[in-house]
Scaffold this motif. Structure first.
Motif, PDB file in Angstrom:
ATOM      1  N   ASN A  89       0.960  -1.445   0.360  1.00 16.56           N
ATOM      2  CA  ASN A  89      -0.161  -0.186  -0.105  1.00 16.56           C
ATOM      3  C   ASN A  89       0.831   1.017  -0.399  1.00 16.56           C
ATOM      4  O   ASN A  89       0.373   1.963   0.538  1.00 16.56           O
ATOM      5  CB  ASN A  89      -0.466  -0.188   1.387  1.00 16.56           C
ATOM      6  N   GLU A  90       1.817   0.897  -0.177  1.00 16.59           N
ATOM      7  CA  GLU A  90       3.166   2.727  -0.120  1.00 16.59           C
ATOM      8  C   GLU A  90       4.723   2.115  -1.263  1.00 16.59           C
ATOM      9  O   GLU A  90       4.580   1.761  -0.812  1.00 16.59           O
ATOM     10  CB  GLU A  90       3.482   2.491   1.306  1.00 16.59           C
TER      11      GLU A  90
ATOM     12  N   TYR B  46      -5.306  10.064  -4.399  1.00 13.86           N
ATOM     13  CA  TYR B  46      -4.416  10.262  -3.221  1.00 13.86           C
ATOM     14  C   TYR B  46      -5.213  11.047  -1.939  1.00 13.86           C
ATOM     15  O   TYR B  46      -5.428  10.504  -0.525  1.00 13.86           O
ATOM     16  CB  TYR B  46      -3.331  10.717  -3.169  1.00 13.86           C
ATOM     17  N   LYS B  47      -5.678  12.215  -2.236  1.00 10.26           N
ATOM     18  CA  LYS B  47      -6.706  12.842  -1.067  1.00 10.26           C
ATOM     19  C   LYS B  47      -5.015  13.403  -0.188  1.00 10.26           C
ATOM     20  O   LYS B  47      -4.668  14.036  -0.391  1.00 10.26           O
ATOM     21  CB  LYS B  47      -7.649  12.305  -0.748  1.00 10.26           C
TER      22      LYS B  47
ATOM     23  N   LYS C  19       2.395  12.227  -0.342  1.00  7.79           N
ATOM     24  CA  LYS C  19       3.262  13.184   0.253  1.00  7.79           C
ATOM     25  C   LYS C  19       4.273  13.828  -1.378  1.00  7.79           C
ATOM     26  O   LYS C  19       4.687  12.850  -1.248  1.00  7.79           O
ATOM     27  CB  LYS C  19       4.376  13.023   1.677  1.00  7.79           C
ATOM     28  N   LEU C  20       4.692  15.236  -0.989  1.00  6.69           N
ATOM     29  CA  LEU C  20       5.324  15.643  -2.542  1.00  6.69           C
ATOM     30  C   LEU C  20       6.041  16.724  -1.621  1.00  6.69           C
ATOM     31  O   LEU C  20       5.809  17.745  -1.052  1.00  6.69           O
ATOM     32  CB  LEU C  20       4.083  16.379  -3.391  1.00  6.69           C
ATOM     33  N   ASP C  21       7.033  16.322  -2.149  1.00  5.07           N
ATOM     34  CA  ASP C  21       8.334  17.275  -1.163  1.00  5.07           C
ATOM     35  C   ASP C  21       9.333  17.685  -2.301  1.00  5.07           C
ATOM     36  O   ASP C  21       9.873  16.622  -2.636  1.00  5.07           O
ATOM     37  CB  ASP C  21       9.319  16.227  -0.230  1.00  5.07           C
ATOM     38  N   ILE C  22       8.844  18.691  -2.069  1.00  2.00           N
ATOM     39  CA  ILE C  22      10.283  19.879  -3.027  1.00  2.00           C
ATOM     40  C   ILE C  22      11.271  20.191  -3.170  1.00  2.00           C
ATOM     41  O   ILE C  22      11.120  21.150  -1.622  1.00  2.00           O
ATOM     42  CB  ILE C  22       9.933  20.465  -3.871  1.00  2.00           C
TER      43      ILE C  22
ATOM     44  N   ASN D 156       0.292   6.893  -0.446  1.00  2.00           N
ATOM     45  CA  ASN D 156      -0.556   6.110  -0.351  1.00  2.00           C
ATOM     46  C   ASN D 156      -1.689   5.364  -0.102  1.00  2.00           C
ATOM     47  O   ASN D 156      -3.004   5.911  -0.584  1.00  2.00           O
ATOM     48  CB  ASN D 156      -0.508   6.051   1.625  1.00  2.00           C
ATOM     49  N   TYR D 157      -1.915   4.021  -0.773  1.00  3.99           N
ATOM     50  CA  TYR D 157      -3.447   3.478  -1.223  1.00  3.99           C
ATOM     51  C   TYR D 157      -3.720   2.678  -0.155  1.00  3.99           C
ATOM     52  O   TYR D 157      -4.337   1.477   0.995  1.00  3.99           O
ATOM     53  CB  TYR D 157      -2.579   1.802  -1.795  1.00  3.99           C
TER      54      TYR D 157
END
Length: 333
Positions: free
Chosen positions: A265-266, A301-302, A306-309, A323-324
């Motif tokens: 799930n990840e 995904y609501k 997590k999107l880190d730049i 994450n599912y």
């Protein structure tokens, strides 16, 4: 969705009918003519309100008050009629029974109608979301094709063999995209293994047009959880962004990608590319591609991504963790 709504409506109607007849059996056992007449009047009040309960949802307060007064007057009239026909019949008892029957019918019917209305609203909302997702995904196709065909055109003059290889890679990519569209899974979840195969072919296609100063590294660790679900083409914009902003003429450029299925799930994906202060491209943190990506992530995904730049002045890196969960838009779809 419609089958679910129909089942919900049928179940609520069955429960409504059973509860009414249970109420009759409790209050008025059929052992006299008086009880029979009272049951007939209860049925009259009950089913009248059953079909008019929408008034309590869609109309003004004034209309609701008038309708309530009509119920009170009808209950009074029928209770008075019962007290005349049957001298031993209690007027107050009949009034309470008839009015409670009306109230019960309105309350339960209103609940049923609200459930149906909520289901209808959810269906409309889901349809609108599907349309937006298809629109977002369709934005990727012209951009992808334009860049690829432009590169193949340039290769035709430089190296015909590499141009042929590009056409071969492009046909594989298009087969994957179009097969998803035909099956109705174009905007949904697929096993991460399929996205891994797509990324490998896509990188091979892009690398054909790169100069010797560009080095591409791609590492994948998905063997244990190769069937972990992931949204189709979710990494494409990040890959394009890395090449668009991480390549400079005459400079050594190492562009790195990584895909890891940490569990069923990840999933984690990252891109890392050089950052050039004087680069002629726009800000790598903006652009239609990343805006499209963020919107797709928010819809599907609501809160479960997590999107880190990060940018330290030398290296530009993007980390995306998916994450599912049962909160996902396409969970168990």
């Amino acid at each position: 969705m419609k089958n679910t709504d129909n089942t919900l409506g049928l179940k609520s109607k069955i429960i409504l009918q059973l509860s009414f007849w249970a109420l009759i059996a409790l209050l008025l056992p059929l052992n006299s003519l008086e009880s029979l007449m009272a049951i007939i009047f209860m049925i009259l009040i009950y089913y009248s309100n059953f079909h008019c309960a929408r008034i309590y949802i869609d109309n003004s307060n004034k209309t609701k008050i008038v309708y309530t007064l009509v119920n009170v007057l009808l209950s009074l009239l029928l209770a008075f009629l019962m007290s005349i026909l049957f001298s031993e019949c209690s007027f107050v008892r009949m009034l309470l029974i008839f009015f409670c029957s009306a109230c019960f019918s309105v309350a339960v019917s209103r609940g049923r109608l609200l459930l149906e209305k909520s289901a209808e609203h959810n269906e409309i909302k889901q349809h609108q979301t599907e349309i937006e997702l298809k629109h977002l995904r369709s934005q990727l196709h012209p951009h992808f094709l334009f860049n690829t065909l432009n590169n193949i055109y340039a290769l035709c003059e430089i190296d015909s063999k590499r141009a042929q290889q590009s056409v071969h890679y492009l046909s594989q990519l298009l087969r994957y995209i179009l097969s998803g569209e035909r099956s109705g899974e174009g905007g949904r979840m697929v096993p991460v293994q399929k996205e891994h195969d797509f990324i490998k072919t896509y990188l091979a296609l892009i690398y054909l047009r790169m100069r010797p100063n560009v080095h591409v590294i791609y590492n994948a660790d998905i063997t244990e959880f190769s069937d972990a679900p992931v949204l189709t083409l979710i990494f494409t914009s990040l890959i394009e962004n890395a090449f668009k902003h991480g390549v400079a003429s005459g400079k050594e450029c190492v562009i790195e990608f990584g895909l890891t299925a940490k569990s069923q799930n990840e999933i984690h994906f990252f891109t890392s590319n050089p950052y050039f202060n004087n680069h002629e491209s726009n800000n790598p943190e903006s652009g239609i591609g990343l805006e499209n990506l963020r919107r797709r992530l928010e819809i599907v995904y609501k809160d479960d991504y997590k999107l880190d730049i990060t940018n330290d002045g030398q290296t530009f890196r993007v980390d995306l963790t998916l994450n599912y969960t049962n909160n996902n838009y396409y969970y168990n779809a």
